[in-house]
Design an enzyme around this catalytic site. Sequence first.
Site, PDB file in Angstrom:
ATOM      1  N   ASP A   1      -8.653  -6.034  -5.337  1.00 56.09           N
ATOM      2  CA  ASP A   1      -8.437  -4.781  -4.438  1.00 56.09           C
ATOM      3  C   ASP A   1      -9.024  -3.376  -4.923  1.00 56.09           C
ATOM      4  O   ASP A   1      -8.670  -2.893  -6.104  1.00 56.09           O
ATOM      5  CB  ASP A   1      -6.657  -4.646  -4.593  1.00 56.09           C
ATOM      6  CG  ASP A   1      -6.207  -3.551  -3.537  1.00 56.09           C
ATOM      7  OD1 ASP A   1      -7.184  -2.905  -3.029  1.00 56.09           O
ATOM      8  OD2 ASP A   1      -5.008  -3.695  -3.431  1.00 56.09           O
TER       9      ASP A   1
ATOM     10  N   SER B   1       1.046  -1.133  -0.093  1.00 58.29           N
ATOM     11  CA  SER B   1      -0.100  -0.078   0.068  1.00 58.29           C
ATOM     12  C   SER B   1       0.716   1.407   0.004  1.00 58.29           C
ATOM     13  O   SER B   1       1.729   1.400  -0.829  1.00 58.29           O
ATOM     14  CB  SER B   1      -0.824  -0.129   1.179  1.00 58.29           C
ATOM     15  OG  SER B   1      -1.929   0.910   0.920  1.00 58.29           O
TER      16      SER B   1
ATOM     17  N   HIS C   1      -6.718  -6.444  -0.602  1.00 57.61           N
ATOM     18  CA  HIS C   1      -5.370  -5.427  -0.367  1.00 57.61           C
ATOM     19  C   HIS C   1      -4.657  -6.187   0.772  1.00 57.61           C
ATOM     20  O   HIS C   1      -4.822  -5.885   1.977  1.00 57.61           O
ATOM     21  CB  HIS C   1      -6.223  -4.315   0.161  1.00 57.61           C
ATOM     22  CG  HIS C   1      -5.005  -3.121   0.337  1.00 57.61           C
ATOM     23  ND1 HIS C   1      -4.327  -2.421  -0.902  1.00 57.61           N
ATOM     24  CD2 HIS C   1      -4.578  -2.500   1.292  1.00 57.61           C
ATOM     25  CE1 HIS C   1      -3.830  -1.560  -0.475  1.00 57.61           C
ATOM     26  NE2 HIS C   1      -3.593  -1.490   1.007  1.00 57.61           N
TER      27      HIS C   1
END
Length: 761
Positions: A469, A349, A499
Amino acid sequence: MRYNQLSYIPTSLETAVAELQALGFAVQQEQAPKESFAIFLRKLFFHFQDTDYPLSHMIATKELDLLSFLASDEALTKEVFDLVALQVLGFIPAVDFTDTQDFIQKIGFPIVFDSQQLLLNLHQLLATRQKSGVTLIDSLVSQGLLPMDNCYHYFNGKALATFDTTSLIREVVYVEAPLDTDQDGQLDLIKVNIIRPKASTAIPSMMTASPYHQGINETANDKKLHRMEGELSPKAPRRITVEPTDFQPLATKPSRLPVNECQETFSHISSYTLNDYFLARGFANLYVSGVGTAGSTGFMTSGDYAQIESFKAVIDWLNGRATAYTSHKRDYQIKADWSNGLVATTGKSYLGTMSTGLATTGVDGLAVIIAEAAISSWYDYYRENGLVCSPGGYPGEDLDVLTELTYSRNLLPGDYLRHNDHYQELLSQQSQALDRQSGDYNQFWHDRNYLPQADRIKCEVVYTHGLQDWNVKPRQVYNIFNALPDSLGKHLFLHHGEHVYMHNWQSIDFREAMNALLCQKMLGQNNGFTLPTIIWQDNQKEQTWKELTAFGGHSKRQIALGEDHVLIDNHYGEEDFKRYGKDFRAFKAELFEGKANQAVIDILLEEDLPINGQACLKLKLKSSENKGILSAQLLDYGKKKRFGDLPAILELDSIDNGQQFAREALKELPFKDSPYRVVTKGVLNLQHRSGLLTIEDIPNDQWISITFHLQPTIYHMAKGDTLRVVLYTTDFEHTIRDNSNYALTLDLEQSYLLIPTDEEE
């Protein structure tokens, strides 16, 4: 379990024998195969003085235990080898399997028995994963096969866990960055937490650039969240223009201060287990949060090249090009004399995003990035096609909200007292610059777009991304991967989770593949390892991965949408509007049940459909007002087995990342019955129907043509499956919640769906 073995490096018989002997397996090329087999097996049980005992608890055939077989005149056959190898790897006869050869086929067992090449078979067996998720050799080393002597030991081109994790060096340094982001007249200092083994040689580093790592301010974050309810405002027609990003670091000079040892240590910092894995194998671990975080100075600039420069300065220090101090007093400098200058970055991320940004600087010393679920353009994270678009699961978040979350200097009361007033001024400027009112691309977002700098990347690149995601959406990795120079070593793992990390999944040897790659790039091991370009998780089969050559097919298949005119109302009754606003998950559930305002088109596939790339809706429509949002989702519709979004725990603490160090759970995406699966989706401001940088009027009640690219994916559907197209206006998870009374009318006969495929032309 099914094997997808990427990390094993085929080797010569001479090398295999030498590596086996170096580990204490007293095998010789001149030995009879069965003799070598017995020597190998007895060494596996090095904890036992009486190795007859564990051998007697294994079986070689349905009639003979292993000890009896080794003492007999029975020949070593494929059937015996396979049955014993499965047990060595943790599979239990009559529990995990009954028919050995059927099970071998089912799990894709990677070793093909050859009595004339048995030593090569045994070499590969050591490098093969057990049911528990660790290779056999790693399991043996974790039990003490080799001492923790703080020296490098390799097997099959990969480093083994021989560095002492019970006696690590933990130190803090403050790197001077060529920045003054808080405008206080001093160059910003960047806090670096270092964990490293006591090695006698220079070692490489794993660096995680994590703005979260020094703490997060959830209270400030929650107060800053933006209200999603409001009206979509029509925009004046224009062409958006931006200038090239022009970040210039400040000048610095080599320090003449005296050199000292570390003056600050720490006992614990939350770690990333992939880093832990490499720490036990002789790689330092660095955790850096960058400007505007607790222990550092500066302002949280959130995603721009000033923030990236604060991480780049650390790589410069590791290579002797920047200064680090022992404390904020700046009275002593400290050298990274333990470092060989080579760095791999890790993390998911925001962390992976900083890896991409760092790579686009072309900084010397950055050898590899392992970027998971990484952002390549911050506009595409918080906006989409001219609309404010919240990341999946976080309605109301924007970049200034993220700034509040990560500006952890305000968690230190003294820093808050001295700097908060100025911080609020800078934050206010940031809130204005991101232009939440229009949702347009502008210079602020262009300065946080790494794609124009992709040609500056020169390190090896590894990306992982979930095709489910909807936080960091697949377009992020699609765009950066396809923008990379062809001359680069570039690799992409695409899975069907959301994610999430994937290094501890049972079905793929990701950790070991990274070990082989990093040993090659950072420790000078000429191991011949080659990682495929794209490794894609097959959505039609459990625990199956395939090698592909491209993300984005060159062929197109046109699919008709129907013959009718359909009407999509935007307006909801007050009760439903409030209910959906309070719980966007209720909206999603009812959307997929056909209960929301929507048009649904079901397409029964008459042949297989291998989707690869960005599906595109070519639509003819009109709006009853001079504005409009169009949202779309494609579903694989109908009950069948599909992957879940989140990996499930198969076994707790089964993975040892060293020698009894940093254990973690073995996981895998579940494969189970479900009523549908989102294949892809997207949202569009109809004023941007010709492109992101072009704003056009929407004439009331007049037909217009639009081109609407959905998020890219790779997803295979079979003949007889149903592809469902769902079209609607407001998306309560992502877009502004505009409840005004307008409607869209679609002419399906003049509309179609264009699907990119990986078929040959």
